[in-house]
Enzyme design. Structure first.
Site, short mmCIF file in Angstrom:
data_model
loop_
_atom_site.label_atom_id
_atom_site.label_comp_id
_atom_site.label_asym_id
_atom_site.label_seq_id
_atom_site.Cartn_x
_atom_site.Cartn_y
_atom_site.Cartn_z
N TYR A 151 -4.77 -6.50 -4.17
CA TYR A 151 -4.45 -6.04 -5.51
C TYR A 151 -3.46 -6.98 -6.17
CZ TYR A 151 0.19 -4.00 -4.48
OH TYR A 151 1.52 -3.79 -4.15
N ALA B 238 8.16 2.30 -6.67
CA ALA B 238 9.30 3.17 -6.96
C ALA B 238 9.14 4.54 -6.32
CB ALA B 238 9.47 3.31 -8.47
N ARG C 112 10.25 12.32 -11.78
CA ARG C 112 9.96 12.18 -13.22
C ARG C 112 10.57 10.91 -13.79
NH1 ARG C 112 11.52 17.38 -16.34
NH2 ARG C 112 13.51 17.10 -15.25
N ASP D 51 7.02 5.40 -3.93
CA ASP D 51 6.87 5.26 -2.48
C ASP D 51 8.22 5.11 -1.80
OD1 ASP D 51 4.15 5.13 -3.10
OD2 ASP D 51 4.12 2.94 -3.07
N TYR E 112 -7.46 -4.05 -8.61
CA TYR E 112 -7.78 -3.94 -7.19
C TYR E 112 -9.11 -4.59 -6.84
CZ TYR E 112 -4.29 -0.18 -7.14
OH TYR E 112 -3.14 0.56 -7.25
N THR F 25 1.36 4.32 1.34
CA THR F 25 1.96 4.87 2.55
C THR F 25 2.57 3.78 3.43
OG1 THR F 25 -0.15 4.84 3.75
CG2 THR F 25 0.41 6.86 2.55
N ARG G 107 -5.03 8.23 -8.43
CA ARG G 107 -5.58 7.02 -9.03
C ARG G 107 -7.02 7.31 -9.44
NH1 ARG G 107 -1.02 6.64 -8.81
NH2 ARG G 107 0.31 4.99 -7.95
N ASN H 221 -0.35 11.08 -5.48
CA ASN H 221 -0.58 9.68 -5.87
C ASN H 221 -1.98 9.49 -6.46
OD1 ASN H 221 0.72 7.28 -6.20
ND2 ASN H 221 0.85 6.78 -4.03
N GLY I 196 0.88 -1.16 0.00
CA GLY I 196 0.00 0.00 0.00
C GLY I 196 0.91 1.21 0.00
#
Length: 314
Positions: free
Chosen positions: A90, A262, A232, A264, A104, A36, A173, A171, A34
């Site tokens: 997920y 990556a 980026r 996170d 998910y 966080t 989604r 983040n 997840g």
């Protein structure tokens, strides 16, 4: 320094290729992840005192999440458990170059009730007031109901007024939001309460329609973000801090297996370094090193032994 990360832990199924006779067979490895949560784990590995704040069920998977958090030295005392509920799930799919795509199943996940119950909320506020820094993301906000988000936003204003610092990653989604307009409205409110924004430019393009980083930099400056980091991918990381804009190269990574986590893990390396006194430039380098370790393995959380044994190329 003490940091609390707020969000959701999910059951993760990641593809693994194993040898079988003369060929290979694809299997799914089960773990937990997840956004966080991933960041909290890697911040803790970076030497910071970390707490994780979420809601879990009373099922075996929730029990395993608590065990794994404890094994990383992460405080779980603020995690409440809801009877009859279990974490979301997920599945990762990867292309040949390691890029990842997710599917998910999370509609009944207990973390969706974060900050919703008045009694639990007041206990949690008292706990969070002890923290030096709070970290949350757009996914944290997307899974919360509007009333809970409003309560969290009001608390962040109080928290910062009393010296606390807030770090935020948008983040974005799209599937988690009713519309892009709804997401922009909520994210804008929370960015105005962020001391540090650790943003992925691809997400900013999807959410705000940015063509160039300049518009992202201006918008977050208008929001009052004092420390802005724009990730980026393999392109240089941009840092806007104390009136100056600098560009920091991302050294090449020799082998990219799976880009899950990556961003996170970059956030984790950055925050761990910053909370221990490093400059923003030094912290970007730490973020790059952390991400380089992670994307050389499958899944969001790589084993501790592999993580500490890895020699990142950047």
């Amino acid at each position: 320094m003490k940091l609390a990360a707020l969000g959701e832990v999910m059951v993760e199924l990641a593809p693994q290729a194993v040898s079988q006779g003369s060929g290979q067979k694809a299997l799914l490895a089960q773990s937990y992840a997840g956004d966080t949560y991933n960041t909290a784990v890697y911040i803790a590995r970076g030497g910071v005192d970390v707490s994780y704040v979420t809601l879990l069920g009373e099922d075996p998977y929730s029990e395993e999440v608590l065990t794994r958090l404890a094994s990383e030295g992460i405080d779980t005392s603020a995690i409440a458990r809801l009877p009859g509920r279990c974490p979301g799930l997920y599945m990762i799919q990867n292309t040949a170059d390691g890029e990842r795509y997710f599917t998910y199943w999370r509609g009944e996940a207990p973390a969706r009730e974060l900050f919703a119950d008045p009694a639990r909320r007041e206990v949690l506020k008292d706990y969070l007031r002890q923290m030096d820094c709070m970290y949350l993301s757009g996914i944290t906000l997307a899974i919360m109901n509007p009333e809970a988000r409003a309560e969290l936003l009001a608390f962040l204003k109080e928290y910062r007024a009393n010296g606390g610092r807030v770090a935020f990653d948008s983040n974005y989604r799209p599937r988690l939001w009713a519309s892009a307009d709804a997401a922009r409205s909520v994210v804008a409110e929370f960015l105005q309460q962020a001391d540090m924004a650790l943003l992925t430019f691809e997400d900013e393009q999807a959410l705000w329609g940015d063509e160039l980083p300049d518009s992202c930099i201006k918008r977050n400056g208008d929001f009052g973000v004092a420390e802005l980091v724009i990730k980026r991918g393999a392109e240089p990381v941009l840092l806007q801090y104390q009136g100056a804009l600098i560009s920091v190269e991302v050294p090449a990574v020799s082998s990219v297996v799976d880009t899950t986590g990556a961003g996170d893990s970059f956030n984790a390396g950055y925050l761990a370094a910053r909370l221990q006194g490093a400059s923003p430039e030094e912290s970007i380098a730490a973020g790059n090193r952390c991400a380089a370790r992670v994307i050389g393995h499958r899944g969001a959380i790589i084993p501790r032994a592999d993580y500490f044994a890895a020699t990142a190329t950047c």
